[in-house]
Design a protein around this motif. Structure first.
Motif, PDB file in Angstrom:
ATOM      1  N   UNK A  62      -2.036  88.137  36.530  1.00 15.78           N
ATOM      2  CA  UNK A  62      -0.776  87.379  36.629  1.00 15.78           C
ATOM      3  C   UNK A  62      -0.834  86.384  37.778  1.00 15.78           C
ATOM      4  N   UNK A  63      -1.487  86.810  38.875  1.00 12.04           N
ATOM      5  CA  UNK A  63      -1.621  85.923  40.025  1.00 12.04           C
ATOM      6  C   UNK A  63      -2.504  84.723  39.663  1.00 12.04           C
ATOM      7  N   UNK A  64      -3.633  84.984  38.991  1.00 15.61           N
ATOM      8  CA  UNK A  64      -4.536  83.912  38.570  1.00 15.61           C
ATOM      9  C   UNK A  64      -3.790  82.906  37.684  1.00 15.61           C
ATOM     10  N   UNK A  65      -3.010  83.439  36.766  1.00 14.86           N
ATOM     11  CA  UNK A  65      -2.250  82.591  35.841  1.00 14.86           C
ATOM     12  C   UNK A  65      -1.291  81.672  36.596  1.00 14.86           C
ATOM     13  N   UNK A  66      -0.543  82.249  37.535  1.00 20.65           N
ATOM     14  CA  UNK A  66       0.417  81.439  38.314  1.00 20.65           C
ATOM     15  C   UNK A  66      -0.309  80.414  39.189  1.00 20.65           C
ATOM     16  N   UNK A  67      -1.432  80.817  39.780  1.00 19.00           N
ATOM     17  CA  UNK A  67      -2.157  79.894  40.665  1.00 19.00           C
ATOM     18  C   UNK A  67      -2.763  78.732  39.873  1.00 19.00           C
ATOM     19  N   UNK A  68      -3.272  79.043  38.688  1.00 24.54           N
ATOM     20  CA  UNK A  68      -3.788  77.962  37.839  1.00 24.54           C
ATOM     21  C   UNK A  68      -2.680  77.000  37.455  1.00 24.54           C
ATOM     22  N   UNK A 113       0.359  92.848  50.902  1.00 21.15           N
ATOM     23  CA  UNK A 113       0.867  93.824  49.933  1.00 21.15           C
ATOM     24  C   UNK A 113       2.036  93.221  49.170  1.00 21.15           C
ATOM     25  N   UNK A 114       1.719  92.530  48.068  1.00 22.39           N
ATOM     26  CA  UNK A 114       2.798  91.988  47.235  1.00 22.39           C
ATOM     27  C   UNK A 114       3.464  93.129  46.455  1.00 22.39           C
ATOM     28  N   UNK A 115       4.786  93.257  46.609  1.00 20.40           N
ATOM     29  CA  UNK A 115       5.519  94.317  45.906  1.00 20.40           C
ATOM     30  C   UNK A 115       5.949  93.779  44.552  1.00 20.40           C
ATOM     31  N   UNK A 116       5.033  93.786  43.621  1.00 17.83           N
ATOM     32  CA  UNK A 116       5.352  93.297  42.283  1.00 17.83           C
ATOM     33  C   UNK A 116       4.627  94.174  41.291  1.00 17.83           C
ATOM     34  N   UNK A 117       4.957  94.032  40.053  1.00 18.74           N
ATOM     35  CA  UNK A 117       4.295  94.823  39.017  1.00 18.74           C
ATOM     36  C   UNK A 117       5.310  95.547  38.180  1.00 18.74           C
ATOM     37  N   UNK A 124       5.104  84.428  36.349  1.00 19.57           N
ATOM     38  CA  UNK A 124       6.268  84.633  37.208  1.00 19.57           C
ATOM     39  C   UNK A 124       6.472  86.065  37.650  1.00 19.57           C
ATOM     40  N   UNK A 125       5.423  86.882  37.610  1.00 21.90           N
ATOM     41  CA  UNK A 125       5.563  88.297  37.988  1.00 21.90           C
ATOM     42  C   UNK A 125       6.014  88.455  39.437  1.00 21.90           C
ATOM     43  N   UNK A 126       5.691  87.456  40.282  1.00 18.84           N
ATOM     44  CA  UNK A 126       5.918  87.591  41.723  1.00 18.84           C
ATOM     45  C   UNK A 126       7.223  86.930  42.191  1.00 18.84           C
ATOM     46  N   UNK A 127       7.893  86.261  41.288  1.00 20.61           N
ATOM     47  CA  UNK A 127       9.077  85.492  41.643  1.00 20.61           C
ATOM     48  C   UNK A 127      10.144  86.378  42.284  1.00 20.61           C
ATOM     49  N   UNK A 128      10.601  85.966  43.476  1.00 21.04           N
ATOM     50  CA  UNK A 128      11.672  86.663  44.193  1.00 21.04           C
ATOM     51  C   UNK A 128      11.317  88.088  44.587  1.00 21.04           C
ATOM     52  N   UNK A 129      10.056  88.413  44.652  1.00 18.38           N
ATOM     53  CA  UNK A 129       9.635  89.736  45.090  1.00 18.38           C
ATOM     54  C   UNK A 129       9.149  89.645  46.540  1.00 18.38           C
ATOM     55  N   UNK A 165      -0.827  81.340  58.099  1.00 24.92           N
ATOM     56  CA  UNK A 165      -0.095  80.251  57.450  1.00 24.92           C
ATOM     57  C   UNK A 165      -0.584  80.042  56.020  1.00 24.92           C
ATOM     58  N   UNK A 166      -1.901  80.070  55.865  1.00 19.08           N
ATOM     59  CA  UNK A 166      -2.460  79.759  54.558  1.00 19.08           C
ATOM     60  C   UNK A 166      -2.124  80.861  53.537  1.00 19.08           C
ATOM     61  N   UNK A 167      -2.218  82.121  53.983  1.00 21.74           N
ATOM     62  CA  UNK A 167      -1.954  83.231  53.058  1.00 21.74           C
ATOM     63  C   UNK A 167      -0.456  83.336  52.737  1.00 21.74           C
ATOM     64  N   UNK A 168       0.365  83.105  53.755  1.00 22.19           N
ATOM     65  CA  UNK A 168       1.808  83.131  53.495  1.00 22.19           C
ATOM     66  C   UNK A 168       2.188  82.037  52.513  1.00 22.19           C
ATOM     67  N   UNK A 169       1.600  80.859  52.711  1.00 19.69           N
ATOM     68  CA  UNK A 169       1.892  79.741  51.814  1.00 19.69           C
ATOM     69  C   UNK A 169       1.474  80.089  50.384  1.00 19.69           C
ATOM     70  N   UNK A 170       0.345  80.781  50.251  1.00 20.99           N
ATOM     71  CA  UNK A 170      -0.119  81.178  48.916  1.00 20.99           C
ATOM     72  C   UNK A 170       0.902  82.114  48.245  1.00 20.99           C
ATOM     73  N   UNK A 171       1.338  83.146  48.957  1.00 23.66           N
ATOM     74  CA  UNK A 171       2.311  84.085  48.355  1.00 23.66           C
ATOM     75  C   UNK A 171       3.639  83.392  48.063  1.00 23.66           C
ATOM     76  N   UNK A 172       4.036  82.508  48.992  1.00 23.27           N
ATOM     77  CA  UNK A 172       5.310  81.797  48.761  1.00 23.27           C
ATOM     78  C   UNK A 172       5.196  80.865  47.556  1.00 23.27           C
TER      79      UNK A 172
END
Lengths: 285, 285
Positions: free
Chosen positions: B14-20, B113-117, B129-134, B148-155
Motif C-alpha cells: 500500500x505504501x509503494x502504491x501511494x508513493x508511486x 511505526x506507522x499505525x495503519x493496517x 490511502x491506507x495511511x491517510x489520517x493515521x 525531516x526527510x522521513x517525516x516528510x515521507x510519512x506526511x
C-alpha cells in the motif's frame, strides 16, 4: 395483532417501527411525554398511554424494552390493566431473576433476549431492520402456544430464535457479553495508570482500531454494566475466575520467555474465535 | 525520489502504491517471486530486486515492511548494497531493540511505526490511502535532516507524525496495542473453558458485536502476538501487572456486591476511553 411496547428507546422504538411496517397496530409507553410525541410524529407507534393507567383491551403482546432494572417495576404497574390472554415478554440481557419475578407477577410472562442494538440509544437512534439476521434467546414458557407466538414475533422482524433455560442463558451471556465488559473496562482503567504524562499522551495519539475495539464495551453505559453484574453476579464471577487463571498463565509464559508455548496459546485463541465466527452470527472483520 | 520497499504485503504494497502515485520511482523486494510479479503487473512497483543482490544506486529511502522478526535480518542483507546517503527506516511495532540493532548495522537507520493496517494481509489486500489520517511514530535520529526527510515521507502519504524515544514508544504501545492482544486472547481462551456443551454452543450463537470487538485482536496472527511479547517483554509485563490489579479490584467489587463502587469505576473507564477518542485518531463507534 395489537402490540404494546414499553420503553421507546433504540430497541423498543426500532421494534415498534418494524412491527407497524408488518401491519400490526402498535401502542407505546415512555416515561417522557416528549418521546411519545416524537414516536407518534415519526410513525413509530399508533398511540401512546401511560404506565399505571388503563390500556387498550385485547392487546395480544406487550414487550417491555425499558432499561433492565425497570422491567419488573414496569410489569408490576401493568398487570392490573392487562387482558387475561395478553402475553408479556421483555428484552433484558439477564433472564433468571427476570423470568422468575416476571412469572410470579404475570402467568403469561415469557423471557426474551434479542441480541441487537448498537452503541446509540434513545428514540432518535431508532432504525428499520435493526433485528434482521440477529439471534434472539427465548426462555420457553410451560404453555407451548405462548412460545410459538413469541418466536413468531421475533422471527417476523428477522431474528433467529434460540430456546434455552434461563440459567443456561445467563451463563452463556456471562461469557460473551458480561465478561467482555469487565475485561474491557479494566483495559481502560489500567491504561490510565501509566505514570509518565508523555507516554500517556503518546498512547492516546497512537491508539488505533485494535485499542478502539478492545476498549469499546468497557467504555459503555456504566449503569448497564452495573446492572448486568448485579443480576448475573454468580455466573460473571465464575467466568472472571476462569479468565484470571487464563490471563495469569499467559503472563507466566511471557515472564518465563516460553515463546513457543505463547504462540501455541495464541493459536488456540485464534481457533476459538474462529469457532464463534463460524457458529454464530458475528461477522468476520 | 527513488524509494525501495522491502516486503510487499498490506503495509509495504500500500505504501509503494501511494508513493508511486506521488511520482516517486519505487522498487520492491519480496521473498516470493510471484508477489513481485503481481506488484509489477498491478502498478504497485516500477521494478523488483532480490535481497543479497545489488540494488539500484542513488536510492533515497528504503522502507523495511517485512514481518517484525525479519527487519534486522533483512537490513543486514541490504547494507552492503546501499549508497552511503540512503536512509533506511522500518515499520515495526516495537522500536527499542530494532532501532538499537538497526543503527549498529546502518548509520542512517531511523525507526518508524506507522499505525495503519487492517486484519487483511498480503499483496492482494493492498489499498490506496491506507495511511491517510493515521498516526506514525518516529524515533528521532541524531541527524536532523534524516528526521525531516522521513517525516516528510510519512506526511506525504497522509500521516500525522509523532516523535518519541524508543522506550517511550514501546511503553505506549504496550498499553494500547500489546496489552489488548493478551487481554483479548485470554477472553477467547477463557470462553473455551465452559464445561457445558449446550452453554458453549449457546454462547457461540448469541455472541454479538460486543464479543466480536473485544475478542478480535486476541484472535489475530499468533506469530505477530508472540513477537510483540518477545520484543517488548518488560513493558508488556508491567502493563499486565497493572491490568491484573485493576481486574482483581473490579472482581472484588462484584464479589462484595459494592454496586455503587462498581458503577463509579465503570464511569471512570468510560471517561478514560473518551480521552482516547478525543485526543487520538480513533473514531467513535
Amino acid at each position: 395483532m395489537k402490540v404494546g411496547v414499553i420503553g421507546l428507546g433504540l430497541i423498543g422504538g426500532s421494534l415498534a417501527l418494524d412491527l407497524r411496517a408488518l401491519g400490526h397496530w402498535v401502542w407505546g409507553i415512555s416515561r417522557r411525554e416528549r418521546t411519545c410525541h416524537t414516536a407518534l410524529d415519526r410513525g413509530i407507534i399508533d398511540a401512546y398511554y401511560q404506565l399505571g393507567e388503563s390500556l387498550p383491551q385485547d392487546t395480544d403482546v406487550v414487550i417491555i424494552c425499558t432499561p433492565i432494572e425497570q422491567i419488573i417495576p414496569s410489569l408490576s404497574l401493568l398487570v392490573k390493566y392487562l387482558s387475561t390472554q395478553t402475553i408479556v415478554t421483555d428484552v433484558g440481557s439477564v433472564k433468571a431473576p427476570i423470568v422468575e419475578a416476571g412469572q410470579q407477577l404475570w402467568h403469561r410472562f415469557i423471557g426474551s433476549h434479542p441480541m441487537a442494538g448498537n452503541t446509540n440509544s434513545g428514540i432518535e437512534s431508532v432504525q428499520k431492520g435493526l433485528f434482521t439476521d440477529r439471534p434472539c434467546a427465548v426462555v420457553p414458557h410451560p404453555v407451548g402456544q405462548i412460545n410459538d407466538q413469541i418466536s413468531a414475533l421475533w422471527r417476523s422482524v428477522g431474528m433467529e430464535v434460540y430456546y434455552c433455560d434461563s440459567t443456561e442463558h445467563d451463563r452463556a451471556v456471562a461469557w460473551i457479553s458480561h465478561l467482555p465488559v469487565i475485561v474491557s473496562a479494566s483495559l481502560n482503567l489500567a491504561c490510565n495508570r501509566e505514570s509518565s504524562a508523555r507516554v500517556k499522551i503518546l498512547g492516546e495519539k497512537l491508539a488505533s482500531s485494535g485499542f478502539a475495539d478492545t476498549s469499546r464495551v468497557g467504555g459503555g453505559n456504566p449503569q448497564l454494566g452495573r446492572m448486568m453484574a448485579q443480576l448475573n453476579r454468580v455466573a460473571l464471577l465464575s467466568a472472571l475466575d476462569h479468565y484470571q487463571e487464563v490471563l495469569s498463565s499467559l503472563r507466566q509464559t511471557i515472564e518465563d520467555e516460553a515463546w513457543e508455548q505463547l504462540e501455541d496459546r495464541l493459536k488456540q485463541a485464534q481457533e476459538v474465535r474462529q469457532t464463534y465466527i463460524k457458529s454464530g452470527m458475528i461477522a468476520p472483520k
